[in-house]
Design a protein around this motif. Sequence first.
Motif, PDB file in Angstrom:
ATOM      1  N   PHE A  17      93.277  17.763  64.138  1.00 11.09           N
ATOM      2  CA  PHE A  17      92.956  18.791  65.123  1.00 11.09           C
ATOM      3  C   PHE A  17      91.500  18.584  65.481  1.00 11.09           C
ATOM      4  CE2 PHE A  17      96.396  20.597  62.558  1.00 11.09           C
ATOM      5  CZ  PHE A  17      97.315  20.901  63.560  1.00 11.09           C
ATOM      6  N   LYS A  20      88.973  17.204  62.956  1.00 12.09           N
ATOM      7  CA  LYS A  20      89.479  17.439  61.598  1.00 12.09           C
ATOM      8  C   LYS A  20      90.795  16.696  61.349  1.00 12.09           C
ATOM      9  CE  LYS A  20      90.330  21.142  58.398  1.00 12.09           C
ATOM     10  NZ  LYS A  20      90.197  22.544  58.155  1.00 12.09           N
ATOM     11  N   VAL A  22      93.923  16.180  59.183  1.00 14.83           N
ATOM     12  CA  VAL A  22      94.653  16.948  58.164  1.00 14.83           C
ATOM     13  C   VAL A  22      95.601  16.033  57.376  1.00 14.83           C
ATOM     14  CG1 VAL A  22      96.237  18.877  57.784  1.00 14.83           C
ATOM     15  CG2 VAL A  22      94.467  19.066  59.529  1.00 14.83           C
ATOM     16  N   SER A  41      96.494  22.990  47.768  1.00 15.79           N
ATOM     17  CA  SER A  41      95.654  24.173  47.930  1.00 15.79           C
ATOM     18  C   SER A  41      95.709  24.728  49.361  1.00 15.79           C
ATOM     19  CB  SER A  41      94.217  23.858  47.520  1.00 15.79           C
ATOM     20  OG  SER A  41      93.849  22.597  47.979  1.00 15.79           O
ATOM     21  N   ASN A  42      95.210  25.934  49.527  1.00 19.40           N
ATOM     22  CA  ASN A  42      95.212  26.600  50.843  1.00 19.40           C
ATOM     23  C   ASN A  42      94.534  25.714  51.878  1.00 19.40           C
ATOM     24  OD1 ASN A  42      94.659  29.637  49.130  1.00 19.40           O
ATOM     25  ND2 ASN A  42      96.463  29.181  50.317  1.00 19.40           N
ATOM     26  N   GLY A  43      95.173  25.614  53.033  1.00 17.05           N
ATOM     27  CA  GLY A  43      94.570  24.904  54.159  1.00 17.05           C
ATOM     28  C   GLY A  43      94.578  23.383  54.036  1.00 17.05           C
ATOM     29  N   ILE A  44      95.332  22.856  53.075  1.00 14.33           N
ATOM     30  CA  ILE A  44      95.308  21.409  52.831  1.00 14.33           C
ATOM     31  C   ILE A  44      96.210  20.650  53.820  1.00 14.33           C
ATOM     32  CG2 ILE A  44      97.190  21.174  51.150  1.00 14.33           C
ATOM     33  CD1 ILE A  44      93.716  19.694  50.635  1.00 14.33           C
ATOM     34  N   GLY A  45      97.198  21.362  54.387  1.00 10.63           N
ATOM     35  CA  GLY A  45      98.044  20.701  55.387  1.00 10.63           C
ATOM     36  C   GLY A  45      99.539  20.751  55.133  1.00 10.63           C
ATOM     37  N   LYS A  46      99.992  21.590  54.216  1.00 11.04           N
ATOM     38  CA  LYS A  46     101.427  21.634  53.891  1.00 11.04           C
ATOM     39  C   LYS A  46     102.257  22.103  55.091  1.00 11.04           C
ATOM     40  CE  LYS A  46     100.739  24.469  50.448  1.00 11.04           C
ATOM     41  NZ  LYS A  46      99.275  24.641  50.684  1.00 11.04           N
ATOM     42  N   THR A  47     101.803  23.191  55.725  1.00 14.53           N
ATOM     43  CA  THR A  47     102.563  23.710  56.872  1.00 14.53           C
ATOM     44  C   THR A  47     102.538  22.712  58.024  1.00 14.53           C
ATOM     45  OG1 THR A  47     102.022  25.957  56.219  1.00 14.53           O
ATOM     46  CG2 THR A  47     102.763  25.657  58.484  1.00 14.53           C
ATOM     47  N   VAL A  48     101.397  22.083  58.232  1.00 11.72           N
ATOM     48  CA  VAL A  48     101.295  21.088  59.309  1.00 11.72           C
ATOM     49  C   VAL A  48     102.268  19.936  59.026  1.00 11.72           C
ATOM     50  CG1 VAL A  48      99.779  19.376  60.386  1.00 11.72           C
ATOM     51  CG2 VAL A  48      98.928  21.683  59.923  1.00 11.72           C
ATOM     52  N   GLN A  57     105.523  20.300  65.603  1.00 11.94           N
ATOM     53  CA  GLN A  57     104.195  19.873  66.053  1.00 11.94           C
ATOM     54  C   GLN A  57     104.292  18.397  66.394  1.00 11.94           C
ATOM     55  OE1 GLN A  57     100.582  20.743  64.242  1.00 11.94           O
ATOM     56  NE2 GLN A  57     101.182  22.723  63.434  1.00 11.94           N
ATOM     57  N   GLU A 162     106.436  28.083  51.825  1.00 13.99           N
ATOM     58  CA  GLU A 162     106.077  29.215  50.953  1.00 13.99           C
ATOM     59  C   GLU A 162     107.295  30.075  50.654  1.00 13.99           C
ATOM     60  OE1 GLU A 162     103.409  29.733  49.417  1.00 13.99           O
ATOM     61  OE2 GLU A 162     102.209  28.183  50.356  1.00 13.99           O
ATOM     62  N   HIS A 194     103.049  28.029  46.147  1.00 13.60           N
ATOM     63  CA  HIS A 194     101.886  28.089  45.265  1.00 13.60           C
ATOM     64  C   HIS A 194     102.306  28.598  43.885  1.00 13.60           C
ATOM     65  CE1 HIS A 194      98.871  27.206  48.272  1.00 13.60           C
ATOM     66  NE2 HIS A 194      99.401  28.088  49.085  1.00 13.60           N
TER      67      HIS A 194
HETATM   68  N1  LIG Z   1      97.159  24.561  65.651  1.00 13.07           N
HETATM   69  C1  LIG Z   1      96.094  24.278  64.910  1.00 13.07           C
HETATM   70  N2  LIG Z   1      94.900  24.048  65.468  1.00 13.07           N
HETATM   71  C2  LIG Z   1      93.813  23.737  64.733  1.00 13.07           C
HETATM   72  N3  LIG Z   1      93.836  23.622  63.385  1.00 13.07           N
HETATM   73  C3  LIG Z   1      95.007  23.833  62.772  1.00 13.07           C
HETATM   74  C4  LIG Z   1      96.192  24.170  63.484  1.00 13.07           C
HETATM   75  N4  LIG Z   1      97.208  24.334  62.599  1.00 13.07           N
HETATM   76  C5  LIG Z   1      96.675  24.110  61.389  1.00 13.07           C
HETATM   77  N5  LIG Z   1      95.363  23.808  61.493  1.00 13.07           N
HETATM   78  C6  LIG Z   1      94.456  23.479  60.388  1.00 13.07           C
HETATM   79  O1  LIG Z   1      95.091  22.488  59.583  1.00 13.07           O
HETATM   80  C7  LIG Z   1      94.733  22.695  58.231  1.00 13.07           C
HETATM   81  C8  LIG Z   1      95.995  22.749  57.391  1.00 13.07           C
HETATM   82  O2  LIG Z   1      96.668  23.960  57.651  1.00 13.07           O
HETATM   83  P1  LIG Z   1      98.044  24.332  56.971  1.00 13.07           P
HETATM   84  O3  LIG Z   1      98.497  25.617  57.564  1.00 13.07           O
HETATM   85  O4  LIG Z   1      98.979  23.177  57.076  1.00 13.07           O
HETATM   86  O5  LIG Z   1      97.620  24.536  55.445  1.00 13.07           O
HETATM   87  P2  LIG Z   1      98.544  24.898  54.204  1.00 13.07           P
HETATM   88  O6  LIG Z   1      98.421  23.796  53.211  1.00 13.07           O
HETATM   89  O7  LIG Z   1      99.921  25.240  54.666  1.00 13.07           O
HETATM   90  O8  LIG Z   1      97.777  26.183  53.672  1.00 13.07           O
HETATM   91  P3  LIG Z   1      98.274  27.534  52.950  1.00 13.07           P
HETATM   92  O9  LIG Z   1      98.624  27.156  51.533  1.00 13.07           O
HETATM   93  O10 LIG Z   1      97.058  28.395  53.013  1.00 13.07           O
HETATM   94  O11 LIG Z   1      99.418  28.085  53.740  1.00 13.07           O
HETATM   95  C9  LIG Z   1      93.897  23.964  58.167  1.00 13.07           C
HETATM   96  O12 LIG Z   1      92.537  23.596  58.132  1.00 13.07           O
HETATM   97  C10 LIG Z   1      94.219  24.654  59.465  1.00 13.07           C
HETATM   98  O13 LIG Z   1      93.145  25.433  59.905  1.00 13.07           O
END
Ligand SMILES: Nc1ncnc2c1ncn2[C@@H]1O[C@H](COP(=O)(O)OP(=O)(O)OP(=O)(O)O)[C@@H](O)[C@H]1O
Length: 221
Positions: A17, A20, A22, A41-48, A57, A162, A194
């Motif tokens: 992004f 950044k 991911v 960990s939080n924000g590491i990229g699992k949902t992406v 996406q 999750e 988690h």
């Molecule tokens: N549409 C987007 N635009 C910009 N950044 C994004 C977007 N979607 C996700 N990100 C960034 O990608 C990174 C990974 O996000 P993601 O939601 O995949 O984390 P996660 O591992 O699922 O976290 P959590 O455990 O907190 O749910 C984060 O820094 C988030 O801010």
Amino acid sequence: MANVELAVDVRGLSKSFGEKTVLKDINFTLEKGTTAVIRGSNGIGKTVFLSCLLGYQSVEQGEVMVLGKSIKDRVFLRKNTGFISSDRHEFMDILTPNEYFRFIIDIYQLSVPQARITELAEQLLVTHELNHLIKELSFGTKKKIQLIGCLLYQPALLVCDEIFEGLDAETVKYVQKSFQQRKDLGLTTLFTTHIMHHADFVDEIFSLENGEIIPAVSITA
Ligand SMILES: Nc1ncnc2c1ncn2[C@@H]1O[C@H](COP(=O)(O)OP(=O)(O)OP(=O)(O)O)[C@@H](O)[C@H]1O
């Protein structure tokens, strides 16, 4: 030639992004019939990662195959996969659970008797919620409704983000049992959590770290 024994075959997947990055050149495979968890960990990229896997996406670089076919075949992808999101259910929100289940039964052309919906609703204690708008339901109840939807058509690949978050103890056990039953049916389930002790029944454990998915030795290490 695609390997049809793989439920998931990801090669060289990268996703950024802006500045950044991911996901960095991820290679990841999952055999059919496997139950697997990805932690991180939080924000590491699992949902992406899950979103890229299911075509929600865009994939910047790399190739993603699901059940032997490129995710570019979106009809195949939707027919054969299911997704339980932790917080995204915009299109469901305007429906009641009963309407949502009818929708699933119609698009998947299932012959599910009403008694099956009644049974699942009773098991998950949502009988009295079936005619309320989904947007008005509690966090955990929304997840239960998504689970019932997926159990109605039992996709070959079920992906959950999750999955245990916000669920009561009985529902956690129900989800674990449902995933084990899916495995007995030869179906594949991939989820993130988690709460790793809830995932002690899985076949494979992965960790997303520094943009890469690597095998983890145990649920804690
Ligand atoms: N549409 C987007 N635009 C910009 N950044 C994004 C977007 N979607 C996700 N990100 C960034 O990608 C990174 C990974 O996000 P993601 O939601 O995949 O984390 P996660 O591992 O699922 O976290 P959590 O455990 O907190 O749910 C984060 O820094 C988030 O801010």
